[in-house]
Each structure stands twice: as structure tokens, then as C-alpha cells.
Scaffold this active site. Structure first.
Site, mmCIF file in Angstrom:
data_model
loop_
_atom_site.group_PDB
_atom_site.id
_atom_site.type_symbol
_atom_site.label_atom_id
_atom_site.label_comp_id
_atom_site.label_asym_id
_atom_site.label_seq_id
_atom_site.Cartn_x
_atom_site.Cartn_y
_atom_site.Cartn_z
ATOM 1 N N LYS A 193 0.721 -1.561 0.382
ATOM 2 C CA LYS A 193 -0.453 -0.343 -0.020
ATOM 3 C C LYS A 193 1.214 1.182 -0.035
ATOM 4 O O LYS A 193 1.986 1.151 -0.037
ATOM 5 C CB LYS A 193 -0.944 0.295 0.895
ATOM 6 N N LYS B 256 -7.324 -5.196 -3.485
ATOM 7 C CA LYS B 256 -8.262 -4.678 -1.783
ATOM 8 C C LYS B 256 -8.468 -3.330 -2.254
ATOM 9 O O LYS B 256 -7.756 -2.915 -2.556
ATOM 10 C CB LYS B 256 -7.916 -5.269 -1.064
#
Length: 231
Positions: free
Chosen positions: A27, A83
Site C-alpha cells: 500500500k 483490495k
């Protein structure tokens, strides 16, 4: 219960794997709770770790086309788990449109990829969809995993925004819909016993294994400590 750790570069990814993380979740904390990193960073990490790779694609408002294109980029770059965060999503209909577009995009590329839909424990302060509404719509859209995280990263934990009963309800709803579930959101070491009692499939962390500051660097000894606790 699997341990998901969220690095932002290859050095952190290798530290997370060294500490015993089960899933490496790429991320970019600078772009939000589920901020997306660059495709070349995902690809570089993929070539340097052996554990399954996850990639966040952003905290989304109602932009199904943008989300589906971002999801395809993460899949092409090598992520096994893709995600997406439903940050500025207000209705079940919006959630379905966005999630089904992401699923279609990812599965057209590779039917074996896993799609993760994330809601936020602090949904009331960001004006988003409640996590308790997520499992049925995620199932209908074809997702594989549902997750709870915190949308605003100010050190306050998921346990400050949702009661134990609400979190247990989320886990139960996920499993009733035959979905895996993950709990995250400024988790602290003292929260681990409560999380274990809720029995999610995955626990997700970053700040905890950076020494409490998500802008710091992942420390393998803290990953190992957490891994030992959840086992």
C-alpha cells in the site's frame, strides 16, 4: 488466523516476510488508509518475496470504472489479492456497482485472483457504508474477502468505533455468506486477545509493526512478536 502486513516498499516487504507475515499487502500510506502504490513497486515486491501478495487500490468514492481499471493494474502487476476500500460509498447499490465492476475486471484477467472489499469501522465519521451492510453485497458482487479498517488514521483503533458485538456480527455475517473476513485498523498489541476471540480469518496491520507510527518502517522483530501472539 493469517497475518497480513502492509509494506510500502521492497525493503519493508522483505522485513515483513522475515518476521513471518503470511500475506504481504502493498500500500501507499501517503494516499490514505488503503492508498494505492505504483504498479512497478508491486512488481518489484512480487519478485523479492515468496508469500502471497496483496495490493490496495485506493479509498474509493462512486467511480466503478476507475476502480475496475485500478484493480486490473494491480492484478497485472502481480497481486494475488486485490483490495478496494468503499470510503465514500453511501448505499448498497453503489457498493454493488463498484464491487461487481472490480470483480469482473480482475476475473477476466485471472479467475484465480482474490478480491477483497473493505468497509470502515469509523464509517459514521466519514459518512460511509456500515461494515455490517458489506458481507451480503460483497457476496452478491462475487468478492472473496470482506474487511474492516479505519478510514482516518489518527491512532484510534477499530475497537473505539465498533463494539465487540458489532465486530462479532461482522465476522458472523461474513462466514454466513461464505466469505473470509479480515480485521484491521490501528490495531494494538493489547487488542490481539480480543481479535483472537472474534476469530477472523486475517488480521491486518501496519503501524503496530512500525513501532506504533504507520509513517515509520516495518520492524521484523515486531512482526515476529505479533505472529507469535496470534498463534
Amino acid at each position: 488466523m493469517k497475518l497480513l502486513v502492509s509494506p510500502m516498499n521492497v525493503q519493508e516487504a522483505m522485513a515483513a516476510e522475515k518476521g513471518g507475515a503470511d500475506i504481504i499487502d502493498v500500500k501507499n500510506p501517503g494516499e490514505g488508509s488503503l492508498g494505492a502504490n505504483f504498479p512497478w513497486v508491486i512488481a518489484e515486491i512480487k519478485s523479492n518475496v515468496s508469500k502471497p501478495l496483496s495490493a490496495t487500490i485506493g479509498d474509493f468514492d462512486y467511480k466503478p470504472g476507475t476502480a475496475s481499471l485500478a484493480a486490473l493494474g494491480a492484478a497485472v502487476a502481480g497481486a494475488n489479492y486485490i483490495k478496494v476500500g468503499l470510503y465514500d460509498i453511501h448505499t448498497i447499490e453503489q457498493a454493488y456497482d463498484l464491487l461487481s465492476a472490480v470483480v469482473r475486471s480482475v476475473r477476466a484477467f485471472d479467475a484465480e485472483k482474490t478480491v477483497v472489499a473493505s468497509a470502515y469501522s469509523d464509517y459514521s465519521r466519514i459518512g460511509s457504508l456500515s461494515p455490517l451492510n458489506l458481507p451480503p453485497v460483497a457476496k452478491k458482487a462475487g468478492c472473496d474477502v470482506v474487511m474492516v479498517d479505519t478510514g482516518i488514521k489518527d491512532g484510534r483503533s477499530t475497537f473505539e468505533f465498533m463494539s465487540r458485538e458489532e465486530l462479532q456480527g461482522f465476522v458472523s455475517l461474513a462466514h454466513e455468506n461464505r466469505l473470509a473476513c479480515a480485521l484491521a485498523g490501528s490495531i494494538k498489541f493489547e487488542d490481539v486477545p480480543a481479535i483472537k476471540s472474534l476469530a477472523p480469518d486475517i488480521i491486518g496491520v501496519r503501524g503496530l509493526v512500525c513501532g506504533g507510527d504507520r509513517s515509520g518502517s516495518i520492524r521484523p522483530e515486531l512482526v515476529a512478536k505479533l505472529k507469535a501472539m496470534i498463534n
